[in-house]
Design an enzyme around this catalytic site. Structure first.
Site, PDB file in Angstrom:
ATOM      1  N   ARG A   1      -6.970  -0.084  -7.169  1.00 60.04           N
ATOM      2  CA  ARG A   1      -7.293   1.022  -6.254  1.00 60.04           C
ATOM      3  C   ARG A   1      -7.456   2.292  -7.083  1.00 60.04           C
ATOM      4  O   ARG A   1      -6.624   2.576  -7.943  1.00 60.04           O
ATOM      5  CB  ARG A   1      -6.204   1.184  -5.187  1.00 60.04           C
ATOM      6  CG  ARG A   1      -6.110  -0.055  -4.288  1.00 60.04           C
ATOM      7  CD  ARG A   1      -5.337   0.202  -3.021  1.00 60.04           C
ATOM      8  NE  ARG A   1      -6.045   1.084  -2.118  1.00 60.04           N
ATOM      9  CZ  ARG A   1      -5.488   1.614  -1.018  1.00 60.04           C
ATOM     10  NH1 ARG A   1      -4.235   1.339  -0.717  1.00 60.04           N
ATOM     11  NH2 ARG A   1      -6.178   2.402  -0.235  1.00 60.04           N
TER      12      ARG A   1
ATOM     13  N   GLN B   1      -2.968   2.812   9.902  1.00 61.67           N
ATOM     14  CA  GLN B   1      -1.628   2.848   9.289  1.00 61.67           C
ATOM     15  C   GLN B   1      -0.649   3.666  10.136  1.00 61.67           C
ATOM     16  O   GLN B   1       0.551   3.411  10.110  1.00 61.67           O
ATOM     17  CB  GLN B   1      -1.692   3.461   7.882  1.00 61.67           C
ATOM     18  CG  GLN B   1      -2.359   2.595   6.843  1.00 61.67           C
ATOM     19  CD  GLN B   1      -3.821   2.956   6.691  1.00 61.67           C
ATOM     20  OE1 GLN B   1      -4.477   3.368   7.641  1.00 61.67           O
ATOM     21  NE2 GLN B   1      -4.348   2.801   5.490  1.00 61.67           N
TER      22      GLN B   1
ATOM     23  N   ASN C   1      -5.551  12.726   0.243  1.00 61.43           N
ATOM     24  CA  ASN C   1      -4.755  11.872   1.136  1.00 61.43           C
ATOM     25  C   ASN C   1      -5.720  11.132   2.055  1.00 61.43           C
ATOM     26  O   ASN C   1      -6.941  11.334   1.999  1.00 61.43           O
ATOM     27  CB  ASN C   1      -3.749  12.710   1.941  1.00 61.43           C
ATOM     28  CG  ASN C   1      -2.728  11.842   2.653  1.00 61.43           C
ATOM     29  OD1 ASN C   1      -2.161  10.919   2.042  1.00 61.43           O
ATOM     30  ND2 ASN C   1      -2.475  12.083   3.919  1.00 61.43           N
ATOM     31  N   LYS C   2      -5.181  10.274   2.888  1.00 59.92           N
ATOM     32  CA  LYS C   2      -5.985   9.420   3.762  1.00 59.92           C
ATOM     33  C   LYS C   2      -7.056  10.217   4.489  1.00 59.92           C
ATOM     34  O   LYS C   2      -6.820  11.333   4.945  1.00 59.92           O
ATOM     35  CB  LYS C   2      -5.047   8.725   4.753  1.00 59.92           C
ATOM     36  CG  LYS C   2      -5.669   7.755   5.710  1.00 59.92           C
ATOM     37  CD  LYS C   2      -6.491   6.683   5.044  1.00 59.92           C
ATOM     38  CE  LYS C   2      -5.720   5.877   4.018  1.00 59.92           C
ATOM     39  NZ  LYS C   2      -6.575   4.983   3.206  1.00 59.92           N
TER      40      LYS C   2
ATOM     41  N   ARG D   1       0.853  -1.196   0.000  1.00 58.95           N
ATOM     42  CA  ARG D   1       0.000   0.000   0.000  1.00 58.95           C
ATOM     43  C   ARG D   1       0.892   1.251   0.000  1.00 58.95           C
ATOM     44  O   ARG D   1       2.106   1.155   0.081  1.00 58.95           O
ATOM     45  CB  ARG D   1      -0.934  -0.021   1.216  1.00 58.95           C
ATOM     46  CG  ARG D   1      -0.176  -0.396   2.486  1.00 58.95           C
ATOM     47  CD  ARG D   1      -0.663   0.261   3.717  1.00 58.95           C
ATOM     48  NE  ARG D   1      -0.580   1.697   3.679  1.00 58.95           N
ATOM     49  CZ  ARG D   1       0.545   2.389   3.873  1.00 58.95           C
ATOM     50  NH1 ARG D   1       1.704   1.790   4.103  1.00 58.95           N
ATOM     51  NH2 ARG D   1       0.524   3.711   3.824  1.00 58.95           N
ATOM     52  N   GLY D   2       0.221   2.440  -0.030  1.00 53.09           N
ATOM     53  CA  GLY D   2       0.969   3.687  -0.121  1.00 53.09           C
ATOM     54  C   GLY D   2       1.191   3.993  -1.591  1.00 53.09           C
ATOM     55  O   GLY D   2       1.652   3.123  -2.353  1.00 53.09           O
ATOM     56  N   ALA D   3       0.854   5.233  -1.999  1.00 59.79           N
ATOM     57  CA  ALA D   3       0.813   5.549  -3.431  1.00 59.79           C
ATOM     58  C   ALA D   3       2.097   5.184  -4.197  1.00 59.79           C
ATOM     59  O   ALA D   3       2.034   4.483  -5.222  1.00 59.79           O
ATOM     60  CB  ALA D   3       0.452   7.021  -3.616  1.00 59.79           C
TER      61      ALA D   3
ATOM     62  N   ASP E   1      -1.939  10.958  -2.210  1.00 62.47           N
ATOM     63  CA  ASP E   1      -2.202   9.954  -3.251  1.00 62.47           C
ATOM     64  C   ASP E   1      -2.438  10.577  -4.615  1.00 62.47           C
ATOM     65  O   ASP E   1      -2.366   9.897  -5.641  1.00 62.47           O
ATOM     66  CB  ASP E   1      -3.408   9.102  -2.859  1.00 62.47           C
ATOM     67  CG  ASP E   1      -3.053   8.234  -1.669  1.00 62.47           C
ATOM     68  OD1 ASP E   1      -3.061   8.762  -0.539  1.00 62.47           O
ATOM     69  OD2 ASP E   1      -2.716   7.059  -1.879  1.00 62.47           O
TER      70      ASP E   1
HETATM   71  O1  MRU Z   1      -4.764   3.455   1.909  1.00 57.18           O
HETATM   72  P1  MRU Z   1      -3.275   3.626   1.948  1.00 57.18           P
HETATM   73  O2  MRU Z   1      -2.656   3.067   3.187  1.00 57.18           O
HETATM   74  O3  MRU Z   1      -2.610   3.154   0.681  1.00 57.18           O
HETATM   75  O4  MRU Z   1      -3.101   5.205   2.014  1.00 57.18           O
HETATM   76  C1  MRU Z   1      -1.837   5.761   2.104  1.00 57.18           C
HETATM   77  C2  MRU Z   1      -1.830   7.229   2.217  1.00 57.18           C
HETATM   78  O5  MRU Z   1      -2.864   7.869   2.258  1.00 57.18           O
HETATM   79  C3  MRU Z   1      -0.495   7.903   2.151  1.00 57.18           C
HETATM   80  O6  MRU Z   1      -0.495   9.071   2.909  1.00 57.18           O
HETATM   81  C4  MRU Z   1      -0.202   8.253   0.683  1.00 57.18           C
HETATM   82  O7  MRU Z   1      -0.322   7.108  -0.123  1.00 57.18           O
HETATM   83  C5  MRU Z   1       1.135   8.838   0.513  1.00 57.18           C
HETATM   84  S1  MRU Z   1       2.388   7.629   0.729  1.00 57.18           S
HETATM   85  C6  MRU Z   1       3.911   8.331   0.520  1.00 57.18           C
END
Ligand code: MRU
Length: 364
Positions: A90, A202, A253-254, A53-55, A243
């Site tokens: 996603r 997270q 973002n989240k 996970r994470g962009a 993201d």
């Molecule tokens: O749902 P996730 O855990 O993939 O979400 C991650 C985030 O929102 C991060 O802040 C974002 O991807 C930036 S990661 C460098």
């Protein structure tokens, strides 16, 4: 960054030169384990279930997914099937589409027997580029932390972050955490307020784990604590990841990031977003209306998973049977609430002009 003192990236090609290894992020912080991905289908499942996970890491994993697909069948039709499978995993993180498009661009016009090697090469470049970009973000963001540190000699700079925009979310360094790690490594005292980040935690599970592994002082806080801390001058700077950033500097973002930005604005706390350029989507302008927001399973809200006193990992239900549940994965913070964007090319304003000027090749 380090796991038990050993330098580790989040994604690699295994010793067999074919399969791809990654960290199983669903087991952290209770267990560190790696998984092996053999096909594009494995990669798609790992992204969907958030083992990966994470962009930026989603982008790098998808790139390797295309390489795994090319190993099995490098025909146009097979590559297009792999692209369609991976892009559907996603919807919000634009790094996924960016990486898949990069892969297609480097494979499409090649002879079929050259495609597999070219795909592994390009995927490795995408991973290496991510590491370089994040290191540069860290160098630029470090200056912001040092400026604050200079005004409070000897006292730690208190950084608030949301979700996990750490090295686990990238190939290495992280985006929001890169300035923090670089400050820590340089001896600048730094302390991080880590939003737990319901529903998947997270922050509590991943950011706290990786900061702890690196020896960075941190405190995990329930998501709604940030406003209170800002009112009491206990946050010097907020740094989050993203993201997707639009052409005018709106940031997805989240879920919960927007509320932190509002609280920061009300309290005069600088609110920065750290981003690698593949996270910019110049095809969209108004983030609130144009960025697709992922909605995930109700189970993520109705249950919580953790370790019992005798060491078992268990899930328990916390919502009454029959209650409706909503689970929006992301929200959009409008550019007007953002103090600056920390990019690999420097800290810039969250405006259309600044983004286009910093990344003219992408804006075009
Ligand atoms: O749902 P996730 O855990 O993939 O979400 C991650 C985030 O929102 C991060 O802040 C974002 O991807 C930036 S990661 C460098």
């Amino acid at each position: 960054m380090k796991v038990d003192g050993k330098h580790t990236r989040t994604i690699w090609v295994e010793a067999d030169g074919k399969t791809v290894g990654t960290i199983d992020q669903t087991l952290l912080p209770h267990r560190y384990a790696t998984i092996r991905l053999d096909t594009a289908g494995d990669v798609a499942r790992a992204i969907k279930t958030m083992h990966v996970r994470g962009a930026p890491l989603i982008g790098a994993a998808a790139a390797y997914g295309m390489a795994l697909a090319a190993r099995q069948d490098a025909s146009d039709a097979a590559l297009e099937r792999a692209y369609a499978l991976l892009i559907a995993t996603r919807p919000t993180a634009i790094n996924l589409k960016w990486a898949l498009d990069e892969m297609m661009a480097s494979l499409r016009n090649r002879a079929r027997d050259e495609r597999m090697a070219a795909a592994y090469r390009r995927a490795a470049e995408i991973a290496d580029e991510d590491v370089e970009i994040n290191a540069a973000i860290g160098r630029h963001g470090l200056k912001l932390i040092e400026e604050i540190a200079a005004k409070k000699p000897g006292a730690p700079v208190n950084v608030l972050t949301h979700c996990n925009a750490g090295w686990l979310a990238t190939v290495d360094w992280g985006t929001a955490t890169s300035p923090i790690y670089q400050a820590h490594d340089k001896g600048v005292p730094v302390h991080v307020w880590v939003d737990e980040t319901r529903p998947r935690n997270q922050g509590a599970s991943l950011t706290a784990w990786e900061l702890g592994q690196h020896g960075v002082k941190h405190t995990v806080i329930p998501d709604n604590t940030g406003g209170h801390l800002m009112q009491h001058r206990q946050v010097d700077i907020a740094i989050v990841g993203t993201d997707r950033v639009t052409a005018q500097g709106d940031v997805a973002n989240k879920i919960g990031t927007y509320l932190k930005a509002l609280a920061a604005k009300d309290n005069g706390v600088p609110f920065y977003v750290a981003l690698p350029s593949p996270t910019i989507d110049f095809t969209v302008v108004d983030g609130v209306t144009e960025i697709p927001i992922e909605q995930r399973s109700a189970d993520e809200v109705t249950t919580m998973t953790g370790r019992t006193a005798d060491g078992r990992i268990e899930s328990v239900r916390i919502v009454p049977d029959g209650s409706n549940v909503a689970n929006y994965g992301f929200d959009v913070t409008p550019a007007r609430l953002i103090t600056g964007l920390i990019t690999e090319r420097g800290v810039i304003a969250a405006t259309r002009e600044a983004l286009a000027q910093a990344f003219p090749e992408r804006a075009a």
